[in-house]
Enzyme design. Structure first.
Site: not given
Ligand code: ACK
Length: 851
Positions: A581, A583-584, A586-587, A607, A700
């Site tokens: 879904i 990119a973080g 760290f991965g 993650k 943040d």
């Molecule tokens: O804006 P987004 O769709 O929401 O794209 C970022 C991406 O992963 C990178 O951080 C999504 N994301 C992060 N944690 C979650 C979560 N718990 N549930 C759904 N999406 C998430 C975030």
């Protein structure tokens, strides 16, 4: 009964191509008849004509024919043959062919045996047969047939003609072989050669170079064909050195001329400064005083060493001398002129000269210089030197006995600054101090009065600090913890400053090394601040008894222990990764179902920590889980657990269907009611109240770090380390160092890193603005610097379009310069609850004058 009848010798006219062989005949049943041809010239023939009798088998044998080494011989027959039809009554037995046979028996074998031992070479038929009429008209219908025989392996063979009842007159039999004749070509001699036995065979023959010639590259070769022709010449001979080819023969070179290479065609005149006093010279010798290198081409003139360099000048700079000169008047006729420098120090009191020591540096080098200049460095200060400059070329070494020519230069060096400090070492290191030490420069060039230490935070080299020390050590204080600094040291004498040493990078210790000294680490700094305590406990908000406070994972010696204290280990087999879904830092961030035994399946976000991470990165990654795992609140992203026992390492959280708040709002611009928006804001405020109660400062808070689920519930996420800000694309460097998301951060946090729950409140105000403007970028495209300046000058973001005035008031309160005047999160929650209960309070929208 054997008797010699006739010696057949026919001269063959094609010169050099074939050789006839002597043949004798022995008659059996055949007759020798003397006749005359059409022209009444007498001829001898062998005839047989027993056409009327049955079972004829009449033989005409030859002697043992020596092959003379030929492997293939040719037999040419001339004969006449009677047309059977023209014979009255004899047609039944008459034949119109005869056989030619050969055998390889030895001469001694019984001739009686021969007939059975012959092998038929061919049956011969006539192209034209004669009749009675022809005889009458004296027309001789002569046929000529040629057959070849080979390969012949013995020294000789027999031939025979077998008649089985024809009327034949054999006029001539010629047996011959072909040969390639003796040949002289391109100064090479090829012997007379007998071809091979096979029809298309080529016999290779190596020629001999004649007449003072030698093979060029390879011996000359020719190929003898079965037809007796020389074919395919390879290689050739050329005149040997000292000779030249004139009209196909090699002539000796004249006096004053030479020829050294087989490749060159003619003798050449000796090049300048060389002579050939005798005929047939293969090289010319140099005149006296001139020389030639083995590597010099033979047509190059003889050369001599160059004269001395000219116009030498020196330029002294402290303890360095720059020497410069022009090329010699006479380069000796060569292009490979190089220069050598001889450095001698003039000893005081007329004690003479001494070679310069190994410490003196020559740039680019001392000998073999191709340029007409050199830099001599690291000489002693206030000293006289004498330099000799010498030009040499390729033949200088050959001209050993000849006197060398130098140009000399006398130079006096000046006072010099000290050379640079070569090594700076780190001693005891604290969170805000680093002890440094260094050695005196290699060449102080005087008494060192003091050292200067220049330092700055790494990558912040626009501003730096300089401190001084009389000693070769110093403790640098007032540094930031966990920060890298660059240090450089230089020495000063009465001649001035030397150059700075190269850069040395050292790092201060992190805060937590000082836990023993009762200092607290990282995020909990908020609680160190007495004002902050006041803010928490004296400004209306009452902490519920039993509410846990947040524990900094750094208080654990082993970071792994902290993770497992706060996060449940999940067996990877319970998780299925279905989608990526995002990119973080760290991965990848993925999603999929989590099926814990005995629990209902839920969707989770996963993650991952990408492969190839360092131990530090693994710790930083799991750090977030150690923090998140301590929280339990409907508006804080919930940690389901971690996967650390298998790879990849994962952090499993609840799944938020609508992703991050900022993108969600942009996607749904204008789609929500004010109450829905306020509901979202209330959720975020509630989550933040929980965090501030736990003593956690987020640092943040921004719409991009809020996640939204399918029920529009907003949850605070992103609990990375403070240095995670390094990876927030919004974070920018401040003048004091460290990365901060300027647009979301309170002025005191930007100015002096005063991060507290009150600075989180400021950020919350910005989030309110982002929500009410459906994801607009705060301060639009203003630069960070302009934002800082504008906020400093009391400029605040205007109320978003269609924003209820009450909400804008709240935002403005969050942006109070004085942080104690900002509302607390529990007050914010309380106020938002009030708005939700009484929506008419939101009716009034901001008037345009605020914009
Ligand atoms: O804006 P987004 O769709 O929401 O794209 C970022 C991406 O992963 C990178 O951080 C999504 N994301 C992060 N944690 C979650 C979560 N718990 N549930 C759904 N999406 C998430 C975030």
């Amino acid at each position: 009964v054997f008797y010699t009848l006739y010696i057949l010798v026919i001269l063959y006219c094609e010169q050099g191509l074939s050789t006839n062989i002597l043949v004798f005949f022995f008659l059996f049943q055949w007759e020798e008849i003397g006749e005359v041809d059409e022209n009444y010239a007498p001829i001898h023939t062998y005839q047989v004509c027993r056409v009327m009798e049955q079972n004829q088998n009449n033989w005409l044998h030859t002697n043992w024919i020596l092959t003379e080494g030929a492997q293939r011989v040719f037999i040419e027959l001339k004969f006449t043959l009677r047309d059977c039809n023209s014979l009255p009554g004899g047609v039944g037995t008459c034949k119109e062919t005869f056989n030619i046979d050969g055998t390889g028996m030895t001469e001694e074998e019984d001739r009686a045996m021969k007939e059975s031992r012959y092998i038929k070479i061919d049956t011969i038929a006539a192209d034209e047969s004669f009749t009675e009429l022809d005889l009458g008209d004296r027309v001789m219908k002569l046929n000529t047939e040629v057959r070849d025989l080979g390969p012949l392996t013995r020294k000789g063979f027999y031939l025979a003609f077998q008649d089985l009842g024809a009327c034949i007159a054999l006029v001539s039999v010629r047996v011959f072989y072909k040969r390639c004749p003796f040949l002289v070509k391109s100064l090479a001699e090829f012997p007379d050669t007998i071809p091979g036995s096979e029809a298309s065979q080529l016999v290779e023959v190596v020629g001999r170079c004649v007449n003072n010639s030698l093979p060029l590259y390879e011996p000359p070769r020719m190929h003898c064909s079965t037809e007796g022709e020389w074919l395919v010449p390879i290689g050739k001979c050329v005149c040997q050195p000292g000779f030249e080819e004139i009209n196909g023969s090699c002539q000796v070179c004249k006096v004053g001329f030479y020829r050294s290479l087989l490749e060159s065609l003619a003798c050449s005149k000796c090049p300048p400064h060389s002579v050939a006093r005798q005929m047939g010279a293969t090289a010319c010798s140099c005149e006296d005083g001139y020389f030639k290198l083995d590597s010099d081409p033979s047509n190059m003139a003889c050369t001599r060493p160059p004269s001395a360099p000219r116009n030498a000048i020196s330029n002294v700079n402290e303890t360095s001398v720059f020497l410069e000169w022009s090329i010699p008047m006479d380069t000796g006729g060569r292009k490979d002129v190089r220069y050598n420098v001889i450095c001698r120090q003039v000893l005081p009191d007329g004690r003479g000269l001494e070679e310069c020591g190994p410490n003196v540096r020559f740039l680019p080098r001392r000998t073999g210089l191709s340029n007409t200049s050199v830099m001599v460095a690291d000489l002693q200060s206030h000293t006289n030197y004498s330099f000799l400059l010498e030009a040499v070329n390729g033949v200088s070494d050959l001209a050993k006995g000849h006197a060398k020519q130098y140009v000399s230069l006398n130079v006096t060096t000046n006072q010099a600054a000290p050379s640079p400090v070569s090594v700076v070492r780190k001693g005891h290191t604290g969170k805000s101090s680093i002890a440094l030490s260094w050695a005196e420069p290699d060449r102080p060039n005087g008494i060192i009065l003091e050292y200067e230490i220049k330092y700055f935070e790494k990558e912040q080299d626009s501003s730096y600090t300089i401190i001084k020390s009389k000693d070769t050590e110093m403790v640098v204080e007032g540094l930031k913890p966990s920060s890298a600094y660059i240090f450089q040291v230089r020495a000063r004498t009465s001649a001035g400053y030397g150059a700075f040493s190269r850069r040395f990078e050292f790092q201060t210790s992190p805060y937590c090394e000082y836990t023993k000294e009762k200092e607290r680490c990282g995020y909990s700094k908020a609680k160190q601040d007495p004002e902050e305590e006041k803010m928490h406990f004296h400004n209306g908000h009452i902490k519920f008894p039993g509410v846990r406070t947040y524990i900094d994972p750094l208080t654990y010696e082993d970071p792994n222990q902290a993770v497992h204290e706060f996060a449940q280990e999940i067996d990877v087999s319970y998780i299925s990764i279905e989608r990526i879904i995002g990119a973080g830092e760290f991965g990848e961030v993925c999603s999929g179902p989590l099926r814990l035994p005995g629990k209902r399946e839920i969707q989770v976000a996963i993650k991952t920590l990408k492969a190839g991470y360092t131990e530090q990165q693994r710790r930083d990654f799991l750090w977030e889980a150690s923090i998140m795992g301590q929280f339990n609140h409907p508006n804080i992203i919930r940690l389901e657990g971690v996967v650390t026992k298998s790879k990849p390492v994962m952090i499993i959280t609840e799944y938020m269907e609508n992703g991050s708040l900022d993108t969600f709002l942009k996607k749904n611009d204008g789609q929500f009611t004010v109450i829905q928006l306020v509901g979202m804001l209330r959720g975020i405020a509630s989550g933040m109240r929980y965090l501030s109660d736990m003593g956690y400062v987020h640092r943040d808070l921004a719409a991009r770090n809020i996640l939204v689920n399918s029920n529009l519930v907003c949850k605070v996420s992103d609990f990375g380390l403070s240095r995670v800000l390094e990876d927030d694309p919004e974070a920018a460097y401040t003048t004091r160092g460290g990365k901060i998301p300027i647009r979301w951060t309170a002025p005191e946090a930007i100015a002096y890193r005063k991060f507290t729950s009150a600075s989180d409140v400021w950020s919350y105000g910005i989030v309110m603005w982002e929500v009410m403007s459906y994801g607009e970028r705060p301060y639009w495209e203003m630069s960070n610097q302009d934002v800082i300046k504008a906020v400093e000058e009391s400029y605040r973001l205007p109320g978003p379009m269609d924003c209820p005035e009450a909400l804008y008031h709240l935002m403005m309160d969050c942006w109070q310069r004085e942080r104690s005047n900002r509302p607390k999160f529990d007050e914010i929650v309380c106020l938002l609850d009030k708005f939700i209960r009484n929506p008419s309070s939101l009716k009034k929208l901001v008037n345009s004058s605020h914009r």
